[in-house]
Write an enzyme that holds these catalytic residues in place. Structure first.
Site, short mmCIF file in Angstrom:
data_model
loop_
_atom_site.label_atom_id
_atom_site.label_comp_id
_atom_site.label_asym_id
_atom_site.label_seq_id
_atom_site.Cartn_x
_atom_site.Cartn_y
_atom_site.Cartn_z
CG HIS A 1 -23.75 18.08 0.48
ND1 HIS A 1 -23.80 17.36 -0.70
CD2 HIS A 1 -23.65 19.39 0.14
CE1 HIS A 1 -23.74 18.23 -1.71
NE2 HIS A 1 -23.65 19.46 -1.23
N GLY B 1 -1.33 -14.40 -13.32
CA GLY B 1 -2.41 -14.38 -12.33
C GLY B 1 -3.01 -12.99 -12.20
CB ALA B 2 -5.85 -11.32 -13.74
CE LYS C 1 -2.56 -2.76 -0.49
NZ LYS C 1 -2.76 -4.19 -0.34
P1 FAD Z 1 1.20 -14.20 8.19
O1 FAD Z 1 1.03 -12.76 8.07
O2 FAD Z 1 1.72 -14.96 7.02
O3 FAD Z 1 2.15 -14.43 9.44
C1 FAD Z 1 2.56 -15.70 9.85
C2 FAD Z 1 3.88 -15.57 10.56
O4 FAD Z 1 4.16 -16.82 11.17
C3 FAD Z 1 5.05 -15.27 9.61
O5 FAD Z 1 5.77 -14.15 10.05
C4 FAD Z 1 5.90 -16.54 9.69
O6 FAD Z 1 7.31 -16.26 9.61
C5 FAD Z 1 5.55 -17.07 11.05
N1 FAD Z 1 5.76 -18.51 11.18
C6 FAD Z 1 5.44 -19.48 10.29
N2 FAD Z 1 5.75 -20.69 10.81
C7 FAD Z 1 6.27 -20.47 12.04
C8 FAD Z 1 6.78 -21.32 13.05
N3 FAD Z 1 6.76 -22.64 12.93
N4 FAD Z 1 7.27 -20.75 14.18
C9 FAD Z 1 7.28 -19.38 14.35
N5 FAD Z 1 6.80 -18.54 13.41
C10 FAD Z 1 6.30 -19.08 12.28
N6 FAD Z 1 -4.63 -8.77 3.25
C11 FAD Z 1 -5.48 -7.75 3.49
O7 FAD Z 1 -6.42 -7.90 4.26
N7 FAD Z 1 -5.31 -6.52 2.90
C12 FAD Z 1 -4.30 -6.29 2.04
O8 FAD Z 1 -4.18 -5.19 1.53
C13 FAD Z 1 -3.40 -7.34 1.75
N8 FAD Z 1 -2.37 -7.15 0.92
C14 FAD Z 1 -1.50 -8.18 0.68
C15 FAD Z 1 -0.47 -7.97 -0.22
C16 FAD Z 1 0.43 -8.99 -0.50
C17 FAD Z 1 1.55 -8.75 -1.47
C18 FAD Z 1 0.29 -10.25 0.15
C19 FAD Z 1 1.26 -11.37 -0.11
C20 FAD Z 1 -0.75 -10.47 1.04
C21 FAD Z 1 -1.65 -9.43 1.30
N9 FAD Z 1 -2.72 -9.61 2.17
C22 FAD Z 1 -3.59 -8.59 2.40
C23 FAD Z 1 -2.93 -10.89 2.86
C24 FAD Z 1 -2.39 -10.80 4.30
O9 FAD Z 1 -1.03 -10.44 4.25
C25 FAD Z 1 -2.56 -12.14 4.98
O10 FAD Z 1 -3.91 -12.56 4.90
C26 FAD Z 1 -2.17 -12.02 6.45
O11 FAD Z 1 -0.84 -11.62 6.58
C27 FAD Z 1 -2.37 -13.37 7.15
O12 FAD Z 1 -2.00 -13.22 8.48
P2 FAD Z 1 -1.49 -14.47 9.33
O13 FAD Z 1 -1.19 -13.95 10.68
O14 FAD Z 1 -2.42 -15.60 9.19
O15 FAD Z 1 -0.15 -14.95 8.60
P1 NAI Z 2 -5.49 -14.69 -5.90
O1 NAI Z 2 -6.13 -15.95 -5.49
O2 NAI Z 2 -6.12 -13.40 -5.59
O3 NAI Z 2 -5.30 -14.70 -7.49
C1 NAI Z 2 -4.58 -15.68 -8.15
C2 NAI Z 2 -4.96 -15.62 -9.61
O4 NAI Z 2 -4.06 -16.43 -10.34
C3 NAI Z 2 -6.36 -16.14 -9.87
O5 NAI Z 2 -7.06 -15.26 -10.71
C4 NAI Z 2 -6.12 -17.49 -10.53
O6 NAI Z 2 -7.14 -17.87 -11.41
C5 NAI Z 2 -4.80 -17.22 -11.25
N1 NAI Z 2 -4.02 -18.41 -11.54
C6 NAI Z 2 -3.86 -19.50 -10.76
N2 NAI Z 2 -3.04 -20.38 -11.37
C7 NAI Z 2 -2.66 -19.82 -12.54
C8 NAI Z 2 -1.82 -20.24 -13.59
N3 NAI Z 2 -1.20 -21.42 -13.58
N4 NAI Z 2 -1.67 -19.42 -14.68
C9 NAI Z 2 -2.30 -18.22 -14.71
N5 NAI Z 2 -3.12 -17.77 -13.74
C10 NAI Z 2 -3.29 -18.56 -12.66
O7 NAI Z 2 -3.99 -14.79 -5.35
P2 NAI Z 2 -2.84 -13.70 -5.24
O8 NAI Z 2 -3.11 -12.55 -6.13
O9 NAI Z 2 -1.59 -14.46 -5.38
O10 NAI Z 2 -2.98 -13.21 -3.76
C11 NAI Z 2 -2.88 -14.15 -2.68
C12 NAI Z 2 -3.77 -13.76 -1.54
O11 NAI Z 2 -3.28 -12.60 -0.91
C13 NAI Z 2 -5.18 -13.45 -2.00
O12 NAI Z 2 -5.97 -14.58 -1.81
C14 NAI Z 2 -5.63 -12.35 -1.13
O13 NAI Z 2 -6.48 -12.85 -0.15
C15 NAI Z 2 -4.36 -11.83 -0.46
N6 NAI Z 2 -4.18 -10.44 -0.87
C16 NAI Z 2 -5.11 -9.53 -0.46
C17 NAI Z 2 -5.01 -8.22 -0.85
C18 NAI Z 2 -6.07 -7.28 -0.42
O14 NAI Z 2 -6.86 -7.63 0.45
N7 NAI Z 2 -6.12 -6.08 -0.97
C19 NAI Z 2 -3.90 -7.74 -1.67
C20 NAI Z 2 -3.02 -8.79 -2.09
C21 NAI Z 2 -3.15 -10.08 -1.66
#
Ligand code: FAD
Ligand code: NAI
Length: 479
Positions: free
Chosen positions: A458, A194-195, A61
């Site tokens: 508003h 992946g879109a 973000k």
């Molecule tokens: P995680 O955040 O993955 O945290 C798990 C932690 O556990 C990690 O730090 C890991 O190192 C640790 N861990 C794993 N195994 C062990 C172990 N055995 N011992 C000790 N520690 C361990 N979600 C949103 O809601 N809004 C967004 O805008 C958004 N943007 C995203 C953008 C990207 C690029 C990505 C990849 C994800 C995004 N997400 C977003 C998804 C969000 O990041 C995850 O849903 C969220 O972080 C999940 O939280 P969690 O606590 O389950 O796991």
């Molecule tokens: P995603 O599940 O959102 O999208 C993956 C996309 O890849 C899908 O459209 C799927 O059909 C496509 N795909 C799968 N296999 C493929 C292949 N072999 N070739 C081409 N396309 C393929 O997963 P993404 O974008 O990786 O994000 C992971 C998770 O992180 C999401 O599920 C989301 O919950 C979380 N996230 C949330 C955000 C938010 O809340 N703003 C921002 C970024 C991530």
């Protein structure tokens, strides 16, 4: 020496784990939380906040905001009468700003742990069995092994990027979310596989900064999780912005070239193509982290998709062991992980919390933003539900016009008989904030009339939400 003993031990310090630890500490338990990932910490020490803070929501973000500022200043100020010249983008500086935000926020969690007297155990947690004194957990860190005991355990180990065959991620040229957030200059040509949410958000960042972006998606339809009208509008707007999205493709082999990467794919007609790009992002979903947890030592098994099976209250089959966030079923969202963490801590304290997954909002941080809560129109149709629809465009809202952000609309769906709101879908400016009103309304089982009768400020974008509610009874006032 006696093992350390805790009422509650949380494995993983992401948004699920660290919030669960704080709530459990607030409720009076002795709490420990273990974490091993150092992410980019130069000291090599574990950094708190998980994927969300270190390689997900927060850094992405920050990049979204910087790239939006650049795009606005470069292309959208003339209408305001502002002339600028010589605009340039220092991507290294933008990355430094992002890093500073991440460092500040992960440090903030360290502070919260100290404030709430939560013991941070630096290392990887794994189950070593169960005794009468509680679960035995091994913590393996830089300084060796330690075994601790806990009455209750919350597994919050999160997820990692899924990879696909023939496309080897090195996080330099072919990147998952970790590498994709670290480019030090905008690639001229960027390929995205992946879109989904990451593909669209990260692809949009680098498009705003000048990359020609091509997104390759296996599914024949675009953004099928969103409401169909929103997906259609998004597809139109993203095309206008120059984001090339190819649907129904089959990905082949990625090969290194002199200038980057070539990726073979077959289009929806069966024709073969090769996309040449400088960088390639793989964003095809995520898989839960369960390896090395030794779940079998406490009688737990993962399901066929790799998740830890839990009931509605995030309880596993092992008494006193819970699992939350990305490692269990449901949307992979930070706020879902957080709310499950709070729920589990309160359950352990004997309270009766409840989570309504249907009123959890979704947001995609593109331009414009997309956000929704509840059911989509296609879901309601498939369920045979009798519903009413109200839609109102941002283009008819004075605040949106003043801001120069008048694309998109709010669409509200309500039960035809009871008028209860069943879903709200927004594509437009500040959708991420506007959706909170809709989530609250759904949590309170509000009717569309409740929103229609509520006085909204508003001029504000929130008036579009109210007008969509009024439109359900065909009485929008400004259209
Ligand atoms: P995680 O955040 O993955 O945290 C798990 C932690 O556990 C990690 O730090 C890991 O190192 C640790 N861990 C794993 N195994 C062990 C172990 N055995 N011992 C000790 N520690 C361990 N979600 C949103 O809601 N809004 C967004 O805008 C958004 N943007 C995203 C953008 C990207 C690029 C990505 C990849 C994800 C995004 N997400 C977003 C998804 C969000 O990041 C995850 O849903 C969220 O972080 C999940 O939280 P969690 O606590 O389950 O796991
Ligand atoms: P995603 O599940 O959102 O999208 C993956 C996309 O890849 C899908 O459209 C799927 O059909 C496509 N795909 C799968 N296999 C493929 C292949 N072999 N070739 C081409 N396309 C393929 O997963 P993404 O974008 O990786 O994000 C992971 C998770 O992180 C999401 O599920 C989301 O919950 C979380 N996230 C949330 C955000 C938010 O809340 N703003 C921002 C970024 C991530």
């Amino acid at each position: 020496m006696m093992n350390k003993q805790f009422d509650v031990l949380v494995i993983g310090a992401g948004p699920g784990g660290y919030i669960a630890a704080i709530r459990a500490a607030q409720l009076g338990f002795s709490v420990a939380c273990c974490e091993f990932s150092s992410y980019d910490n130069p000291t090599g020490e574990p950094r708190l906040g998980g994927t969300c803070l270190n390689a997900g929501c927060i850094p992405l973000k920050a990049l979204v905001a910087s790239s939006e500022v650049y795009e606005k200043v470069s292309h959208h100020l003339e209408d305001h009468g502002v002339t600028v010249s010589g605009v340039s983008m220092d991507v290294v500086r933008m990355q430094k700003r992002k890093e500073d935000i991440v460092t500040k926020m992960t440090g903030g969690i360290q502070f919260l742990f100290r404030k709430n007297k939560i013991t941070l155990l630096k290392g990887r947690g794994s189950f070593a069995g169960k005794t009468d004194a509680g679960y035995r957990i091994n913590i393996t860190g830089k300084e060796g092994n330690e075994e601790v005991l806990a009455q209750k355990v919350i597994i919050a180990t999160g997820s990692k990027a899924r990879h696909i065959p023939n496309v080897k991620v090195d996080n330099i040229t072919i990147c998952d979310n970790e590498g994709a957030l670290k480019f030090t200059e905008a690639p001229k040509k960027l390929g995205v596989i992946g879109a989904g949410v990451i593909g669209l958000e990260v692809g949009s960042v680098w498009r705003r900064l000048g990359a020609e972006v091509t997104v390759l998606e296996v599914m024949p339809s675009f953004l099928s999780a969103a409401d169909e009208s929103v997906s259609r509008e998004a597809s139109k707007l993203f095309l206008k912005q120059g984001l090339h999205i190819k649907l129904g493709v089959r990905i082949g082999q990625a090969k290194e070239t002199a200038t980057g990467i070539s990726i073979d794919y077959t289009d929806d007609q069966g024709s073969e193509h090769t996309l040449e790009c400088e960088k390639l992002i793989v964003s095809v979903g995520r898989t839960p982290n369960t390896e090395k947890l030794n779940l079998e030592t406490i009688g737990l098994q993962i399901d066929e998709r790799g998740f830890i099976p839990v009931n509605d209250h995030c309880a596993t089959a092992a008494p006193g062991v819970y699992a939350i966030g990305d490692v269990v079923r449901g949307p992979m969202l930070a706020h879902k992980a957080e709310d499950e963490g709070v729920m589990v801590a309160e359950l352990i304290a004997g309270q009766k919390p409840h989570l309504d997954y249907n009123s959890m909002p979704w947001v995609i941080y593109t331009t414009p933003e997309i956000a929704w809560v509840g059911k989509t129109e296609q879901q309601l149709r498939a369920e045979g539900c009798d519903y009413k629809t109200g839609q109102f465009p941002f283009a008819a809202n004075g605040r949106a016009l003043g801001l120069g952000d008048a694309e998109g609309f709010v669409k509200m769906l309500a039960d035809a008989k009871t008028d209860e709101i069943l879903g709200v879908h927004i594509i437009g400016a500040s959708a991420s904030d506007l959706i909170a009103e809709a989530a609250l309304a759904m949590e309170f089982k509000a009717s569309s009339e409740d929103i229609a009768r509520t006085c909204h400020p508003h001029p504000s974008l929130s008036e579009v939400v109210r007008e969509a509610a009024l439109a359900i009874e065909k009485r929008a006032l400004n259209m």
